[in-house]
Design a protein around this motif. Structure first.
Motif, short mmCIF file in Angstrom:
data_model
loop_
_atom_site.label_atom_id
_atom_site.label_comp_id
_atom_site.label_asym_id
_atom_site.label_seq_id
_atom_site.Cartn_x
_atom_site.Cartn_y
_atom_site.Cartn_z
N LEU A 1 21.61 4.15 0.38
CA LEU A 1 20.63 3.57 1.30
C LEU A 1 20.90 2.10 1.55
N ARG A 2 21.55 1.46 0.58
CA ARG A 2 21.80 0.02 0.67
C ARG A 2 22.90 -0.32 1.66
N GLU A 3 23.75 0.66 1.97
CA GLU A 3 24.88 0.40 2.88
C GLU A 3 24.36 0.06 4.28
N ARG A 4 24.92 -0.96 4.88
CA ARG A 4 24.45 -1.39 6.20
C ARG A 4 25.61 -1.49 7.20
N ASN A 5 26.73 -0.78 6.95
CA ASN A 5 27.83 -0.87 7.90
C ASN A 5 27.57 0.01 9.12
N ALA A 6 28.38 -0.14 10.14
CA ALA A 6 28.13 0.51 11.43
C ALA A 6 28.11 2.03 11.32
N ALA A 7 28.90 2.57 10.42
CA ALA A 7 28.98 4.02 10.30
C ALA A 7 27.75 4.61 9.61
N ALA A 55 14.47 2.64 -0.18
CA ALA A 55 13.87 3.56 0.78
C ALA A 55 12.81 2.86 1.62
N LEU A 56 11.99 2.04 0.97
CA LEU A 56 10.97 1.29 1.70
C LEU A 56 11.60 0.32 2.70
N THR A 57 12.67 -0.34 2.27
CA THR A 57 13.36 -1.28 3.16
C THR A 57 13.91 -0.57 4.38
N SER A 58 14.60 0.56 4.16
CA SER A 58 15.15 1.33 5.28
C SER A 58 14.05 1.84 6.20
N PHE A 59 12.97 2.31 5.61
CA PHE A 59 11.88 2.89 6.38
C PHE A 59 11.20 1.85 7.27
N PHE A 60 10.87 0.70 6.72
CA PHE A 60 10.16 -0.31 7.52
C PHE A 60 11.09 -0.97 8.54
N GLU A 61 12.39 -1.06 8.22
CA GLU A 61 13.35 -1.55 9.23
C GLU A 61 13.42 -0.58 10.41
N LEU A 100 9.41 7.96 -9.85
CA LEU A 100 10.50 7.60 -8.94
C LEU A 100 11.17 6.28 -9.37
N SER A 101 12.49 6.25 -9.27
CA SER A 101 13.26 5.05 -9.61
C SER A 101 12.81 3.87 -8.73
N HIS A 102 12.59 2.72 -9.36
CA HIS A 102 12.16 1.53 -8.62
C HIS A 102 13.23 1.08 -7.63
N LEU A 103 14.51 1.23 -8.01
CA LEU A 103 15.59 0.84 -7.11
C LEU A 103 15.62 1.72 -5.87
N LEU A 104 15.47 3.05 -6.09
CA LEU A 104 15.47 3.98 -4.95
C LEU A 104 14.27 3.70 -4.05
N LEU A 105 13.11 3.49 -4.63
CA LEU A 105 11.92 3.22 -3.83
C LEU A 105 12.07 1.93 -3.04
N HIS A 106 12.63 0.90 -3.66
CA HIS A 106 12.82 -0.38 -2.97
C HIS A 106 13.72 -0.21 -1.74
N THR A 138 0.83 -1.21 0.00
CA THR A 138 0.00 0.00 0.00
C THR A 138 0.86 1.25 0.00
N MET A 139 1.96 1.22 0.76
CA MET A 139 2.86 2.36 0.80
C MET A 139 3.45 2.63 -0.58
N GLN A 140 3.75 1.57 -1.31
CA GLN A 140 4.29 1.74 -2.66
C GLN A 140 3.26 2.41 -3.57
N ARG A 141 1.98 2.04 -3.40
CA ARG A 141 0.91 2.68 -4.19
C ARG A 141 0.78 4.15 -3.83
N ILE A 142 0.94 4.47 -2.55
CA ILE A 142 0.86 5.86 -2.11
C ILE A 142 2.00 6.67 -2.72
N VAL A 143 3.20 6.09 -2.72
CA VAL A 143 4.36 6.78 -3.31
C VAL A 143 4.16 6.98 -4.81
N ASP A 144 3.60 5.99 -5.48
CA ASP A 144 3.35 6.10 -6.93
C ASP A 144 2.43 7.26 -7.26
N VAL A 145 1.50 7.57 -6.35
CA VAL A 145 0.59 8.70 -6.57
C VAL A 145 1.34 10.02 -6.45
N HIS A 146 2.24 10.12 -5.46
CA HIS A 146 2.94 11.38 -5.21
C HIS A 146 4.20 11.55 -6.06
#
Length: 279
Positions: free
Chosen positions: A243-249, A204-210, A196-202, A184-192
Motif C-alpha cells: 500500500l505504501r508504494e506510490r509509483n506510476a504502476a 490503508a487509511l492514507t490510501s483511502f483518504f487520498e 489489525l496491524s497498526h502499520l497496515l491500518l495507517h 473516527t474512522m480509526q475508532r470504527i476500524v478498531d471495533v470491527h
C-alpha cells in the motif's frame, strides 16, 4: 434512557445529542448522510442500546404510505366468498396490518425504522403527517381507530435523492451524519478489526483518504466500502509495504473493486497513471 452508543457502533458526540434530543422531543429523527455511513445501522443500535424491539419498514419506489398503516385484501375475500368460506362475514380477517400498526400495538415502545424515505413518491411523507403527529389512524373497513400504546422512537433515513416537503421536515429532528474524519474512522476500524496491524491500518487509511480527496471522482468510497476493502486486504494477506508504494504502476490501490464502483473512476486513475508515466 439515553443513547450513548454501543460496543459495536461508534457514535460521535453530535450524533448522540441528536438521538437523545429526538427522544426527548418525541419527534421522528430524520437522518441524512452519504450512503454507507451507518444510517440504517443506527436504528438497530438505538434499539440495542435502549433494550427496545426494532420494527423496520424498508421503503421502495413503489411503496405507498397506506401500506405502513394497513391494506385491505379484497381479492382474498372475493375468492373465499366464491368458495363459501365463513371467514368472509368478518371483514377484519382481510385487513393486513402494516409496520406502523405493528409499532402502535407493541406492548413495549419499539424503535421504528422508516428506511430510505426519499425512494418513494414525493407525496409519501405528506401522507404520513397526521399519523406521525397524532400517533393514531382510522381503519375505514372496520370503523376503528388504532392508537399507539406508547409513542415509538421513529428513525427516518434519507439519501437525499428527493427533497422532502417542508411540512414533514418541520415535524422531525434533523441530523446529518458527516463523513468520519481519520481519527473516527480509526475508532470504527478498531471495533470491527480489533487486532489489525497498526502499520497496515495507517497505510490503508492514507490510501483511502487520498482516494476520496481525488478531484473528479464520481463516487467517493464509503465507510462500509472501506471496511470491505480492509477485509479483503486481510484475506489476501496484503501488507502495508504494498500500500505504501506510490509509483506510476501502482497508483490504483490493490483490490480497488471494493472502493471504486464505476468505470469512470477507474478510467480517471488510469489517466493519472498514464500522465505520471509520461512525466
Amino acid at each position: 434512557m439515553r443513547f450513548e452508543g454501543t460496543d459495536s457502533f461508534v457514535a460521535t458526540e453530535d450524533l448522540k445529542v441528536a438521538v437523545n434530543a429526538a427522544v426527548a422531543l418525541q419527534r421522528p429523527l430524520l437522518i441524512k448522510g452519504e450512503p454507507g455511513t451507518g444510517k440504517t445501522v443506527l436504528a438497530q443500535e438505538i434499539a440495542k442500546a435502549l433494550g427496545k424491539p426494532l420494527i423496520s419498514w424498508h421503503v421502495k419506489s413503489t411503496t405507498k404510505a397506506q401500506q405502513g398503516l394497513y391494506e385491505y385484501d379484497a381479492v382474498s375475500r372475493l375468492r373465499d366468498s366464491q368458495l363459501g368460506d365463513a371467514r368472509v362475514h368478518d371483514i377484519s380477517n382481510y385487513i393486513v396490518k402494516g409496520k406502523l400498526w405493528e409499532a402502535f400495538e407493541a406492548e413495549a415502545a419499539p424503535v421504528l425504522l422508516i428506511d430510505e424515505i426519499d425512494k418513494a413518491d414525493i407525496e409519501f411523507p405528506n401522507d404520513l403527517l397526521l399519523e406521525l403527529d397524532r400517533m393514531e389512524f382510522y381503519v375505514y373497513e372496520t370503523r376503528q381507530v388504532v392508537k399507539a400504546r406508547q409513542r415509538p422512537i421513529i428513525v427516518i433515513t434519507s439519501n437525499n435523492e428527493k427533497e422532502l416537503p417542508d411540512a414533514f421536515l418541520r415535524r422531525c429532528f434533523f441530523h446529518y451524519i458527516k463523513f468520519p474524519d481519520r481519527e473516527t474512522m480509526q475508532r470504527i476500524v478498531d471495533v470491527h478489526y480489533p487486532g489489525l496491524s497498526h502499520l497496515l491500518l495507517h497505510e490503508a487509511l492514507t490510501s483511502f483518504f487520498e482516494l476520496r480527496e481525488l478531484p473528479g471522482l464520481k463516487k467517493r468510497p464509503s465507510t462500509s466500502e472501506f471496511l470491505d476493502w480492509l477485509k479483503l486486504l486481510l484475506a489476501e494477506d496484503i501488507g502495508p509495504e504494498l500500500l505504501r508504494e506510490r509509483n506510476a504502476a501502482k497508483l490504483i490501490p490493490p483490490l480497488h473493486g471494493a472502493l471504486l464502483k464505476n468505470e469512470q473512476d477507474v478510467h480517471l486513475f488510469e489517466r493519472i497513471a498514464f500522465l505520471a508515466r509520461r512525466g
